[in-house]
Design a protein around this motif. Structure first.
Motif, PDB file in Angstrom:
ATOM      1  N   VAL A  28      12.727  52.489 148.232  1.00 43.44           N
ATOM      2  CA  VAL A  28      12.980  53.865 147.785  1.00 43.44           C
ATOM      3  C   VAL A  28      11.840  54.256 146.834  1.00 43.44           C
ATOM      4  CG1 VAL A  28      14.662  55.354 146.641  1.00 43.44           C
ATOM      5  CG2 VAL A  28      15.424  53.322 147.861  1.00 43.44           C
ATOM      6  N   PRO A  29      11.362  55.520 146.893  1.00 42.54           N
ATOM      7  CA  PRO A  29      10.349  55.948 145.910  1.00 42.54           C
ATOM      8  C   PRO A  29      10.977  56.066 144.515  1.00 42.54           C
ATOM      9  CG  PRO A  29      10.936  57.746 147.412  1.00 42.54           C
ATOM     10  CD  PRO A  29      11.617  56.526 147.926  1.00 42.54           C
ATOM     11  N   ASP A  30      11.136  54.931 143.886  1.00 40.23           N
ATOM     12  CA  ASP A  30      11.896  54.821 142.629  1.00 40.23           C
ATOM     13  C   ASP A  30      11.130  55.431 141.444  1.00 40.23           C
ATOM     14  OD1 ASP A  30      12.470  52.892 140.070  1.00 40.23           O
ATOM     15  OD2 ASP A  30      14.265  53.172 141.293  1.00 40.23           O
ATOM     16  N   ALA A  31      11.808  56.269 140.673  1.00 42.28           N
ATOM     17  CA  ALA A  31      11.147  56.962 139.564  1.00 42.28           C
ATOM     18  C   ALA A  31      10.712  55.997 138.456  1.00 42.28           C
ATOM     19  CB  ALA A  31      12.088  58.027 138.987  1.00 42.28           C
ATOM     20  N   ARG A  32      11.466  54.924 138.235  1.00 44.87           N
ATOM     21  CA  ARG A  32      11.081  53.948 137.194  1.00 44.87           C
ATOM     22  C   ARG A  32       9.761  53.279 137.546  1.00 44.87           C
ATOM     23  NH1 ARG A  32      13.738  49.298 135.758  1.00 44.87           N
ATOM     24  NH2 ARG A  32      12.688  49.352 133.760  1.00 44.87           N
ATOM     25  N   VAL A  33       9.619  52.902 138.830  1.00 48.43           N
ATOM     26  CA  VAL A  33       8.359  52.263 139.249  1.00 48.43           C
ATOM     27  C   VAL A  33       7.220  53.274 139.161  1.00 48.43           C
ATOM     28  CG1 VAL A  33       7.229  50.834 140.986  1.00 48.43           C
ATOM     29  CG2 VAL A  33       9.714  50.829 140.845  1.00 48.43           C
ATOM     30  N   ALA A  34       7.507  54.527 139.555  1.00 46.34           N
ATOM     31  CA  ALA A  34       6.492  55.589 139.450  1.00 46.34           C
ATOM     32  C   ALA A  34       6.054  55.763 137.995  1.00 46.34           C
ATOM     33  CB  ALA A  34       7.040  56.905 140.005  1.00 46.34           C
ATOM     34  N   GLY A  35       7.015  55.739 137.086  1.00 45.99           N
ATOM     35  CA  GLY A  35       6.714  55.870 135.654  1.00 45.99           C
ATOM     36  C   GLY A  35       5.881  54.714 135.139  1.00 45.99           C
ATOM     37  N   TRP A  36       6.229  53.506 135.578  1.00 44.46           N
ATOM     38  CA  TRP A  36       5.437  52.329 135.177  1.00 44.46           C
ATOM     39  C   TRP A  36       4.000  52.479 135.673  1.00 44.46           C
ATOM     40  CZ3 TRP A  36       3.085  49.131 138.841  1.00 44.46           C
ATOM     41  CH2 TRP A  36       2.334  48.085 138.298  1.00 44.46           C
ATOM     42  N   PHE A  37       3.846  52.875 136.961  1.00 41.34           N
ATOM     43  CA  PHE A  37       2.506  52.996 137.527  1.00 41.34           C
ATOM     44  C   PHE A  37       1.697  54.066 136.791  1.00 41.34           C
ATOM     45  CE2 PHE A  37      -0.393  54.778 140.869  1.00 41.34           C
ATOM     46  CZ  PHE A  37      -1.262  53.690 140.889  1.00 41.34           C
ATOM     47  N   ALA A  38       2.324  55.197 136.513  1.00 41.12           N
ATOM     48  CA  ALA A  38       1.621  56.303 135.839  1.00 41.12           C
ATOM     49  C   ALA A  38       1.123  55.876 134.456  1.00 41.12           C
ATOM     50  CB  ALA A  38       2.545  57.509 135.719  1.00 41.12           C
ATOM     51  N   THR A  39       1.955  55.157 133.709  1.00 38.27           N
ATOM     52  CA  THR A  39       1.554  54.757 132.342  1.00 38.27           C
ATOM     53  C   THR A  39       0.606  53.560 132.350  1.00 38.27           C
ATOM     54  OG1 THR A  39       3.606  53.476 132.162  1.00 38.27           O
ATOM     55  CG2 THR A  39       3.620  55.670 131.204  1.00 38.27           C
ATOM     56  N   SER A  40       0.577  52.812 133.441  1.00 40.07           N
ATOM     57  CA  SER A  40      -0.321  51.648 133.501  1.00 40.07           C
ATOM     58  C   SER A  40      -1.782  52.068 133.554  1.00 40.07           C
ATOM     59  CB  SER A  40      -0.006  50.799 134.754  1.00 40.07           C
ATOM     60  OG  SER A  40      -0.509  51.421 135.930  1.00 40.07           O
ATOM     61  N   GLY A  41      -2.030  53.267 134.084  1.00 38.38           N
ATOM     62  CA  GLY A  41      -3.407  53.732 134.239  1.00 38.38           C
ATOM     63  C   GLY A  41      -4.142  53.032 135.366  1.00 38.38           C
ATOM     64  N   ALA A  42      -3.434  52.184 136.125  1.00 36.99           N
ATOM     65  CA  ALA A  42      -4.075  51.442 137.216  1.00 36.99           C
ATOM     66  C   ALA A  42      -4.394  52.378 138.377  1.00 36.99           C
ATOM     67  CB  ALA A  42      -3.156  50.320 137.699  1.00 36.99           C
ATOM     68  N   PRO A  43      -5.489  52.111 139.087  1.00 33.06           N
ATOM     69  CA  PRO A  43      -5.812  52.935 140.259  1.00 33.06           C
ATOM     70  C   PRO A  43      -4.964  52.565 141.478  1.00 33.06           C
ATOM     71  CG  PRO A  43      -7.476  51.238 139.957  1.00 33.06           C
ATOM     72  CD  PRO A  43      -6.527  51.105 138.810  1.00 33.06           C
ATOM     73  N   PHE A  44      -4.403  51.339 141.452  1.00 32.58           N
ATOM     74  CA  PHE A  44      -3.749  50.800 142.634  1.00 32.58           C
ATOM     75  C   PHE A  44      -2.775  49.714 142.182  1.00 32.58           C
ATOM     76  CE2 PHE A  44      -3.272  48.174 146.389  1.00 32.58           C
ATOM     77  CZ  PHE A  44      -3.396  49.045 147.470  1.00 32.58           C
ATOM     78  N   ALA A  45      -1.606  49.648 142.805  1.00 31.63           N
ATOM     79  CA  ALA A  45      -0.637  48.600 142.435  1.00 31.63           C
ATOM     80  C   ALA A  45       0.244  48.252 143.628  1.00 31.63           C
ATOM     81  CB  ALA A  45       0.232  49.076 141.271  1.00 31.63           C
ATOM     82  N   ILE A  46       0.733  47.029 143.631  1.00 36.74           N
ATOM     83  CA  ILE A  46       1.666  46.581 144.670  1.00 36.74           C
ATOM     84  C   ILE A  46       2.881  45.943 144.010  1.00 36.74           C
ATOM     85  CG2 ILE A  46       2.000  45.169 146.733  1.00 36.74           C
ATOM     86  CD1 ILE A  46      -0.911  45.171 147.274  1.00 36.74           C
ATOM     87  N   GLU A  47       4.049  46.241 144.548  1.00 32.57           N
ATOM     88  CA  GLU A  47       5.276  45.590 144.113  1.00 32.57           C
ATOM     89  C   GLU A  47       5.363  44.214 144.779  1.00 32.57           C
ATOM     90  OE1 GLU A  47       8.719  48.094 144.724  1.00 32.57           O
ATOM     91  OE2 GLU A  47       7.510  49.900 144.444  1.00 32.57           O
TER      92      GLU A  47
END
Length: 474
Positions: free
Chosen positions: A227-246
């Motif tokens: 699911v496009p989970d908002a918590r994961v989206a929030g983590w990714f946005a604040t990480s500043g990373a260009p790319f991430a994988i769960e």
């Protein structure tokens, strides 16, 4: 070093392959990308990642991360969702999109994905566009199935875009294969790493950027946990990373699959697939204590960072090559051996400096690759909530192994579970050998193994406890 004759043959092969792709209307970005990998093949590149060049990777867990609600909501409002939907489910005897399989309550994968997204749009007042990367084989069926969801399309963005196709190459001389009696078999998909090529070639990447989307969440359509989970989206946005994988912790069923590692040479994270593992390193690949994490194929990328990376590389991201050797007609071993050039989308993690991984719960990784997986998904191991998110009911997912002779194909599988899946919520493992048909309301508890030489039936309402049953009726 290739001999002069081989090099000439290869040069001719590439020229013929390019022309074949142009004649078929393949995008120039995809043709250039294919040419890049052809040259790697020509120079003997195998894509192998040796064990002595990597070290194990550890990572933070989503469960330990604080993501404020407002951060999560803001991130999901700037996110677009892409589902990889090119698979036909041929290994399960299907001839149309695997995502059309019925999963729960008369709903297919596509129904549940659409409803998950529509619910999230309301919950977060988000646009959350949804797009499917289809193959030429899955496009028509998928779009027909989605037509009932009038509110799904987002203005200015398509519901689908098509993955590219490329010629299979004869292993003997790298010439494009010819098969007049079934011309479709001359072609193959370039692996899901083609998503970046397709997004650029269709102009979709730039359109997403122009429309104000900062992040893209990509996952497989056969994984309803994604699911496009908002918590994961929030983590990714604040990480500043260009790319991430769960990532998830590997279990015994993942021993033969890929894993994350860190490359010693430059410290970049890499994703090593089993097809990139040398025979001598297979033991290390299977070592769950050494390499603890595998990819869910749920990934996030920053749209601007992806545009810049592709611009800097003339549209070719440069993912590691996967050299896949098969027969021209996979069902006929007498046909010549061919090489299929493939890439994995998760391998893009090594392209981006500062890329990240995060450990998530197994509930975000519920792939259906076999009817064993399908049985678990259709059972009461998962509840389907009102927001169409799967909830894992028990502490663990049981191990299921069904006799491939009788259950591998969906049609045969459905005949043997005509009243639906048995209850597996209290099961640890469920192994079926032989031809068993199951009545309604069967319960499996603990470790159960069934074996029979002749066709047998488990009667409705039967409770199968810790036991081995040799051809007994329920």
């Amino acid at each position: 070093m290739a001999s002069k004759g081989t090099a000439k043959g290869n040069a001719k092969g590439l020229e013929l392959a390019r022309e074949k792709m142009r004649q078929a209307g393949v995008d120039e970005v995809a043709i250039d990308t294919f040419a890049h990998y052809y040259r790697l093949l020509e120079h003997g590149e195998t894509g192998m990642i040796a064990e002595d060049t990597i070290e194990p990777l550890d990572m933070e867990a989503l469960a330990d991360v604080e993501v404020p609600d407002e951060t999560a909501a803001a991130a999901i409002r700037e996110t677009a969702v892409i589902k990889l939907n090119g698979g036909l489910g041929t290994s399960m005897g299907m001839e149309r999109a695997k995502s059309l399989l019925c999963v729960r309550r008369g709903l297919s994968f596509l129904d549940i994905i659409a409803r998950q997204v529509l619910h999230l749009r309301k919950q977060y007042d988000a646009t959350l566009p949804l797009m499917f990367m289809n193959s030429f084989r899955t496009s028509a069926d998928t779009m027909a199935a989605l037509a009932r969801y009038d509110e799904l399309p987002v203005e200015g963005l398509p519901l689908e875009f098509l993955q590219n196709k490329e010629p299979k190459l004869l292993a003997a001389d790298l010439m494009p294969a010819s098969y007049p009696k079934a011309p479709d078999l001359e072609w193959c998909p370039p692996g899901h790493g083609d998503i970046y090529t397709a997004l650029r070639g269709t102009g979709l990447l730039q359109r997403l950027l122009d429309a104000g989307y900062r992040y893209v969440f990509v996952s497989n359509s056969d994984n309803l946990g994604a699911v496009p989970d908002a918590r994961v989206a929030g983590w990714f946005a604040t990480s500043g990373a260009p790319f991430a994988i769960e990532a998830v912790r590997r279990t015994p069923s993942d021993r033969k699959g890929g894993h994350f590692a860190r490359r010693k040479e430059d410290g970049r994270i890499v994703l090593r697939e089993s097809a990139q593992t040398l025979e001598a390193d297979k033991e290390a690949l299977a070592d769950l204590d050494r390499h603890q994490f595998t990819s869910t194929n749920n990934l996030w990328f920053d749209v601007q960072a992806m545009v810049e990376a592709l611009d800097a590389r003339s549209g070719i991201l440069g993912l590691p090559l996967i050299r896949n050797v098969k027969h021209l007609d996979p069902s006929d071993p007498s046909t010549p051996e061919v090489i299929q050039i493939e890439t994995a989308m998760g391998a893009a993690i090594e392209v981006f400096e500062g890329a990240r991984t995060i450990e998530v719960g197994r509930d975000r990784f519920v792939p259906v690759k076999t009817t064993d997986d399908l049985l678990v998904l259709r059972s009461d191991v998962y509840d389907l909530r009102r927001d169409f998110v799967l909830d894992q009911a028990g502490e663990q997912v049981p191990y299921v192994s069904l006799d491939a002779e009788f259950y591998k194909l969906v049609g045969d599988f459905d005949k043997r579970f005509p009243e639906g899946a048995p209850s597996l919520r209290e099961a640890d493992s469920f192994t079926v050998q032989g031809d068993w048909t199951f009545g309604p309301g069967v319960k499996v508890r603990g470790e159960v193994a069934l074996a029979a030489k002749a066709a047998k039936r488990v009667e409705g309402g039967a409770v199968l406890d810790d036991q081995e049953r040799q051809g007994h009726d329920g």
